[in-house]
Design a protein around this motif. Structure first.
Motif, PDB file in Angstrom:
ATOM      1  N   VAL A 102       0.839  -1.201   0.000  1.00 27.21           N
ATOM      2  CA  VAL A 102       0.000   0.000   0.000  1.00 27.21           C
ATOM      3  C   VAL A 102       0.874   1.251   0.000  1.00 27.21           C
ATOM      4  O   VAL A 102       0.628   2.199  -0.764  1.00 27.21           O
ATOM      5  N   TYR A 105       2.447   1.819  -3.407  1.00 21.55           N
ATOM      6  CA  TYR A 105       1.466   2.314  -4.381  1.00 21.55           C
ATOM      7  C   TYR A 105       1.186   3.798  -4.175  1.00 21.55           C
ATOM      8  O   TYR A 105       1.212   4.580  -5.133  1.00 21.55           O
ATOM      9  N   LEU A 106       0.934   4.190  -2.926  1.00 22.97           N
ATOM     10  CA  LEU A 106       0.649   5.594  -2.640  1.00 22.97           C
ATOM     11  C   LEU A 106       1.835   6.479  -3.019  1.00 22.97           C
ATOM     12  O   LEU A 106       1.662   7.558  -3.586  1.00 22.97           O
ATOM     13  N   CYS A 187      -7.108   3.559   0.357  1.00 24.93           N
ATOM     14  CA  CYS A 187      -6.764   3.491  -1.066  1.00 24.93           C
ATOM     15  C   CYS A 187      -7.920   4.004  -1.928  1.00 24.93           C
ATOM     16  O   CYS A 187      -7.702   4.713  -2.921  1.00 24.93           O
TER      17      CYS A 187
END
Length: 205
Positions: A102, A105-106, A187
């Motif tokens: 996560v 991705y961010l 997300c």
């Protein structure tokens, strides 16, 4: 001055343990970190603070690094300084693995959206901002987990965003509020925010 925001804790803060002069804001229920951040910005701007540092209450942020965050503001080299955790990807187990995915991705999306200007650690909650940055960020509605949003907004609204390396300490109090469900909602909200920024076009200065 120190402002402690109690975001609807199950066990209310014992004010007798605080030093004299510490301000306490108790919220009636858990409203999320975005609301708490707006409260802090409102307070600092109303009373003419030149800078604000945000520190989590779990003991993970190294307090001795506060002076390093503020130094870059005081010499006017940045409007926002982020404490990038050098050990943010350490840890074992499924939860740590999913958290790393996560975060990666961010961070990737944030850097693409800001042309590489976003800090590498867009999930860090340890940062310092000057009055200009507070005014800019306070104009947007911050989400429950607002850090990636704030750093993207800062870069795209013309703020000078800088990062310094810190080492996150082991958690001393409480447990992480980010469960798998929270991560999925984070997300989702992040993607909605990013889509909005893309549709708005070129960054506004």
């Amino acid at each position: 001055r120190v402002l402690v925001i109690d975001d609807g804790s199950d066990e209310p803060l014992d004010v007798s343990t605080l030093s004299d002069g510490v301000l306490v804001c108790r919220l009636p229920t858990n409203l999320g970190l975005g609301v708490c951040t707006h409260i802090a910005f409102d307070h600092a701007l109303k009373h003419g603070y030149g800078a604000m540092v945000r520190v989590d209450a779990d003991g993970q942020h190294p307090l001795e690094a506060i002076s390093l965050l503020l130094e870059n503001l005081l010499i006017d080299e940045a409007d926002m300084v982020v404490g990038a955790r050098t050990n943010r990807n350490f840890g074992t187990g499924l939860r740590s693995y999913l958290s790393k995915i996560v975060r990666s991705y961010l961070s990737l999306v944030a850097r693409l959206l800001t042309r590489g200007n976003a800090p590498r650690d867009v999930n860090s909650g340890f940062f310092a901002v000057n009055s200009k940055a507070m005014s800019v960020l306070n104009k947007s509605l911050l989400e429950r987990y607002p850090e990636p949003q704030m750093y993207i907004l800062g870069c795209r609204r013309g703020l000078r965003v800088k990062e310094i390396e810190i080492e996150q300490m082991p958690r001393k109090f409480g447990t992480s509020s980010v469960t798998l469900g929270h991560a999925l909602r984070l997300c989702y909200r992040f993607n909605i925010f990013v889509l909005g920024e893309i549709l708005q076009g070129s960054p506004r200065r």
